[in-house]
Design a protein around this motif. Structure first.
Motif, PDB file in Angstrom:
ATOM      1  N   GLN A 107      53.691  13.529 -29.121  1.00 45.52           N
ATOM      2  CA  GLN A 107      54.669  12.464 -29.310  1.00 45.52           C
ATOM      3  C   GLN A 107      54.308  11.211 -28.514  1.00 45.52           C
ATOM      4  O   GLN A 107      54.508  10.089 -28.994  1.00 45.52           O
ATOM      5  CB  GLN A 107      56.062  12.959 -28.893  1.00 45.52           C
ATOM      6  N   THR A 108      53.797  11.404 -27.306  1.00 46.86           N
ATOM      7  CA  THR A 108      53.535  10.254 -26.428  1.00 46.86           C
ATOM      8  C   THR A 108      52.117   9.712 -26.552  1.00 46.86           C
ATOM      9  O   THR A 108      51.867   8.539 -26.269  1.00 46.86           O
ATOM     10  CB  THR A 108      53.772  10.635 -24.961  1.00 46.86           C
ATOM     11  N   GLY A 109      51.173  10.586 -26.931  1.00 49.90           N
ATOM     12  CA  GLY A 109      49.773  10.189 -26.955  1.00 49.90           C
ATOM     13  C   GLY A 109      49.149  10.145 -25.574  1.00 49.90           C
ATOM     14  O   GLY A 109      48.011   9.686 -25.409  1.00 49.90           O
ATOM     15  N   GLU A 110      49.886  10.618 -24.584  1.00 49.09           N
ATOM     16  CA  GLU A 110      49.408  10.619 -23.198  1.00 49.09           C
ATOM     17  C   GLU A 110      49.497  12.028 -22.614  1.00 49.09           C
ATOM     18  O   GLU A 110      50.202  12.887 -23.155  1.00 49.09           O
ATOM     19  CB  GLU A 110      50.228   9.647 -22.336  1.00 49.09           C
ATOM     20  N   PRO A 111      48.794  12.289 -21.503  1.00 56.46           N
ATOM     21  CA  PRO A 111      48.840  13.619 -20.899  1.00 56.46           C
ATOM     22  C   PRO A 111      50.247  14.008 -20.447  1.00 56.46           C
ATOM     23  O   PRO A 111      51.040  13.147 -20.051  1.00 56.46           O
ATOM     24  CB  PRO A 111      47.901  13.500 -19.687  1.00 56.46           C
ATOM     25  N   THR A 112      50.538  15.281 -20.510  1.00 57.13           N
ATOM     26  CA  THR A 112      51.789  15.828 -19.987  1.00 57.13           C
ATOM     27  C   THR A 112      51.457  16.796 -18.862  1.00 57.13           C
ATOM     28  O   THR A 112      50.580  17.648 -19.012  1.00 57.13           O
ATOM     29  CB  THR A 112      52.570  16.569 -21.082  1.00 57.13           C
ATOM     30  N   LEU A 113      52.150  16.649 -17.742  1.00 55.60           N
ATOM     31  CA  LEU A 113      51.919  17.504 -16.585  1.00 55.60           C
ATOM     32  C   LEU A 113      53.188  18.268 -16.247  1.00 55.60           C
ATOM     33  O   LEU A 113      54.304  17.805 -16.532  1.00 55.60           O
ATOM     34  CB  LEU A 113      51.476  16.681 -15.372  1.00 55.60           C
ATOM     35  N   MET A 114      53.012  19.414 -15.612  1.00 55.77           N
ATOM     36  CA  MET A 114      54.142  20.234 -15.185  1.00 55.77           C
ATOM     37  C   MET A 114      53.874  20.743 -13.779  1.00 55.77           C
ATOM     38  O   MET A 114      52.745  21.141 -13.453  1.00 55.77           O
ATOM     39  CB  MET A 114      54.351  21.401 -16.143  1.00 55.77           C
ATOM     40  N   ALA A 115      54.907  20.727 -12.932  1.00 53.61           N
ATOM     41  CA  ALA A 115      54.754  21.164 -11.544  1.00 53.61           C
ATOM     42  C   ALA A 115      56.013  21.864 -11.071  1.00 53.61           C
ATOM     43  O   ALA A 115      57.094  21.697 -11.651  1.00 53.61           O
ATOM     44  CB  ALA A 115      54.446  19.976 -10.636  1.00 53.61           C
ATOM     45  N   VAL A 116      55.857  22.652 -10.012  1.00 55.15           N
ATOM     46  CA  VAL A 116      56.988  23.313  -9.362  1.00 55.15           C
ATOM     47  C   VAL A 116      56.961  22.977  -7.880  1.00 55.15           C
ATOM     48  O   VAL A 116      55.933  22.564  -7.331  1.00 55.15           O
ATOM     49  CB  VAL A 116      56.950  24.845  -9.564  1.00 55.15           C
ATOM     50  N   LEU A 117      58.097  23.141  -7.236  1.00 56.60           N
ATOM     51  CA  LEU A 117      58.208  22.882  -5.806  1.00 56.60           C
ATOM     52  C   LEU A 117      57.655  24.063  -5.021  1.00 56.60           C
ATOM     53  O   LEU A 117      57.980  25.213  -5.299  1.00 56.60           O
ATOM     54  CB  LEU A 117      59.675  22.660  -5.438  1.00 56.60           C
ATOM     55  N   ASP A 118      56.819  23.770  -4.035  1.00 58.51           N
ATOM     56  CA  ASP A 118      56.289  24.806  -3.151  1.00 58.51           C
ATOM     57  C   ASP A 118      56.265  24.247  -1.734  1.00 58.51           C
ATOM     58  O   ASP A 118      55.335  23.558  -1.344  1.00 58.51           O
ATOM     59  CB  ASP A 118      54.886  25.228  -3.584  1.00 58.51           C
ATOM     60  N   GLY A 119      57.328  24.525  -0.991  1.00 58.25           N
ATOM     61  CA  GLY A 119      57.421  23.989   0.364  1.00 58.25           C
ATOM     62  C   GLY A 119      57.593  22.485   0.352  1.00 58.25           C
ATOM     63  O   GLY A 119      58.502  21.941  -0.264  1.00 58.25           O
ATOM     64  N   GLU A 121      55.302  20.452  -0.874  1.00 56.23           N
ATOM     65  CA  GLU A 121      54.342  19.941  -1.846  1.00 56.23           C
ATOM     66  C   GLU A 121      54.779  20.344  -3.252  1.00 56.23           C
ATOM     67  O   GLU A 121      55.667  21.178  -3.422  1.00 56.23           O
ATOM     68  CB  GLU A 121      52.943  20.513  -1.576  1.00 56.23           C
ATOM     69  N   GLN A 122      54.141  19.741  -4.238  1.00 60.44           N
ATOM     70  CA  GLN A 122      54.305  20.210  -5.602  1.00 60.44           C
ATOM     71  C   GLN A 122      53.032  20.949  -5.997  1.00 60.44           C
ATOM     72  O   GLN A 122      51.929  20.584  -5.585  1.00 60.44           O
ATOM     73  CB  GLN A 122      54.578  19.058  -6.559  1.00 60.44           C
ATOM     74  N   LEU A 123      53.212  21.980  -6.792  1.00 57.82           N
ATOM     75  CA  LEU A 123      52.095  22.780  -7.281  1.00 57.82           C
ATOM     76  C   LEU A 123      51.998  22.558  -8.785  1.00 57.82           C
ATOM     77  O   LEU A 123      52.949  22.831  -9.525  1.00 57.82           O
ATOM     78  CB  LEU A 123      52.312  24.257  -6.974  1.00 57.82           C
ATOM     79  N   TYR A 124      50.847  22.034  -9.228  1.00 55.10           N
ATOM     80  CA  TYR A 124      50.652  21.814 -10.660  1.00 55.10           C
ATOM     81  C   TYR A 124      50.427  23.154 -11.351  1.00 55.10           C
ATOM     82  O   TYR A 124      49.591  23.950 -10.921  1.00 55.10           O
ATOM     83  CB  TYR A 124      49.444  20.907 -10.906  1.00 55.10           C
ATOM     84  N   VAL A 125      51.185  23.394 -12.421  1.00 57.68           N
ATOM     85  CA  VAL A 125      51.036  24.651 -13.145  1.00 57.68           C
ATOM     86  C   VAL A 125      50.456  24.448 -14.544  1.00 57.68           C
ATOM     87  O   VAL A 125      49.913  25.387 -15.132  1.00 57.68           O
ATOM     88  CB  VAL A 125      52.380  25.410 -13.237  1.00 57.68           C
ATOM     89  N   GLN A 142      46.264  23.036  -8.235  1.00 57.05           N
ATOM     90  CA  GLN A 142      46.164  21.999  -7.213  1.00 57.05           C
ATOM     91  C   GLN A 142      47.555  21.610  -6.737  1.00 57.05           C
ATOM     92  O   GLN A 142      48.555  21.815  -7.415  1.00 57.05           O
ATOM     93  CB  GLN A 142      45.430  20.778  -7.754  1.00 57.05           C
ATOM     94  N   ARG A 143      47.575  21.020  -5.555  1.00 56.23           N
ATOM     95  CA  ARG A 143      48.834  20.581  -4.971  1.00 56.23           C
ATOM     96  C   ARG A 143      48.876  19.063  -4.884  1.00 56.23           C
ATOM     97  O   ARG A 143      47.837  18.405  -4.858  1.00 56.23           O
ATOM     98  CB  ARG A 143      49.028  21.187  -3.580  1.00 56.23           C
ATOM     99  N   GLY A 144      50.069  18.528  -4.836  1.00 60.30           N
ATOM    100  CA  GLY A 144      50.231  17.090  -4.725  1.00 60.30           C
ATOM    101  C   GLY A 144      51.438  16.751  -3.870  1.00 60.30           C
ATOM    102  O   GLY A 144      52.285  17.603  -3.591  1.00 60.30           O
ATOM    103  N   PRO A 145      51.557  15.499  -3.470  1.00 59.44           N
ATOM    104  CA  PRO A 145      52.674  15.077  -2.623  1.00 59.44           C
ATOM    105  C   PRO A 145      53.969  14.962  -3.417  1.00 59.44           C
ATOM    106  O   PRO A 145      53.954  14.822  -4.645  1.00 59.44           O
ATOM    107  CB  PRO A 145      52.220  13.713  -2.104  1.00 59.44           C
ATOM    108  N   LEU A 146      55.073  15.017  -2.716  1.00 57.70           N
ATOM    109  CA  LEU A 146      56.380  14.902  -3.350  1.00 57.70           C
ATOM    110  C   LEU A 146      56.934  13.483  -3.318  1.00 57.70           C
ATOM    111  O   LEU A 146      57.629  13.068  -4.244  1.00 57.70           O
ATOM    112  CB  LEU A 146      57.380  15.837  -2.653  1.00 57.70           C
ATOM    113  N   HIS A 147      56.626  12.746  -2.258  1.00 59.65           N
ATOM    114  CA  HIS A 147      57.340  11.492  -2.014  1.00 59.65           C
ATOM    115  C   HIS A 147      56.884  10.321  -2.866  1.00 59.65           C
ATOM    116  O   HIS A 147      57.588   9.317  -2.958  1.00 59.65           O
ATOM    117  CB  HIS A 147      57.225  11.107  -0.536  1.00 59.65           C
ATOM    118  N   CYS A 148      55.708  10.433  -3.515  1.00 59.02           N
ATOM    119  CA  CYS A 148      55.152   9.271  -4.212  1.00 59.02           C
ATOM    120  C   CYS A 148      54.729   9.576  -5.635  1.00 59.02           C
ATOM    121  O   CYS A 148      53.952   8.824  -6.224  1.00 59.02           O
ATOM    122  CB  CYS A 148      53.984   8.698  -3.415  1.00 59.02           C
TER     123      CYS A 148
END
Length: 260
Positions: A107-119, A121-125, A142-148
């Motif tokens: 629908q968007t023509g762009e990538p879709t990402l999904m993540a869950v909260l882990d402490g 950080e966010q964990l990409y699933v 991989q993990r990523g920051p939550l605040h930005c």
């Protein structure tokens, strides 16, 4: 590993200590997909080479690590992949989430990402790539920051421990546009809760924009977050925000399907 009393009489401290060390070695191995030498791993872990070798030997026996006899380099073992697949299946990410994310990308023509909260950080699933040559990636595991990040803000805004996260997260400046003020971050999270979605306008990395929404459980807490991300030169924030209805529809579908 033997269990012995500490000088103060508490038992089991050696096992707990060695388990912690083994987990640290295991985590560090994850940073070297092509393998790492014993000396380098010992240096990174801060342990003697002999201790690191013993830990690796135990991990290898259980299939959590493997070594290449030729290069003498160590890497993660397939036992972790097996466990990861079980977690993914139990959480419904593979069978339930991927079809929904693929439809959203169509629908968007762009990538879709999904993540869950882990402490803290966010964990990409999951990450479903779009048709464009230049893609924004969030590799599973991989993990990523939550605040930005847009998904991170959603996970904070709809977390049961929202207030604690707002007060305790490190607001590291990762780009010139990262929110680093505690008061500004609190206002941003309140805004995300009020409008039901979050944006990240070159806050994580210069040149990358994203919009995300929470996947909400019946009690209103986030069990995951999904986002659409794209290069700033290609998509304006207004264009990204136009994807919010599609993102929210996907989130509702995921909320109804994912096991909890």
């Amino acid at each position: 590993m033997s269990v012995g009393p500490r000088p103060d009489g508490v038992k089991g401290w050696c096992v707990a200590d060695m388990v912690g060390k083994a987990l640290r070695v295991l985590s560090l191995l994850g940073e070297y997909p092509d393998g790492v030498g014993l000396s380098e791993l010992a240096r990174r872990a801060g342990y003697p080479v002999s201790t690191t070798h013993r830990l690796l030997s135990s991990l290898q026996e259980q299939g959590f690590a493997r070594s290449d006899p030729g290069s003498k380099r160590y890497a993660l073992g397939l036992r972790l992949f097996e466990l990861g697949q079980r977690v993914s299946h139990a959480r419904g990410f593979a069978g339930v989430a991927l079809p929904v994310l693929r439809t959203l990308t169509e629908q968007t023509g762009e990538p879709t990402l999904m993540a869950v909260l882990d402490g803290h950080e966010q964990l990409y699933v999951h990450s479903v790539q779009g048709p464009r040559q230049i893609q924004i990636r969030g590799e599973p595991g991989q993990r990523g920051p939550l605040h930005c990040t847009s998904m991170g803000k959603c996970l904070v805004a709809f977390a049961p421990e929202r207030a604690a996260l707002v007060e305790s997260l490190e607001l590291t400046a990762l780009s010139p546009r990262t929110i680093t003020s505690r008061a500004d971050f609190a206002r941003e999270i309140a805004s995300v809760r009020a409008r039901g979605y979050a944006v990240a306008d070159e806050e994580h990395e210069p040149g990358i924009r994203a919009v995300g929404v929470p996947v909400l459980a019946p009690d209103g807490t986030a069990i995951a977050a999904v986002s659409t991300a794209a290069p700033a030169y290609r998509v304006t924030m207004a264009e990204l925000e136009a994807f919010v209805p599609a993102l929210q529809a996907a989130a509702r579908e995921l909320a109804a399907s994912l096991p909890r």
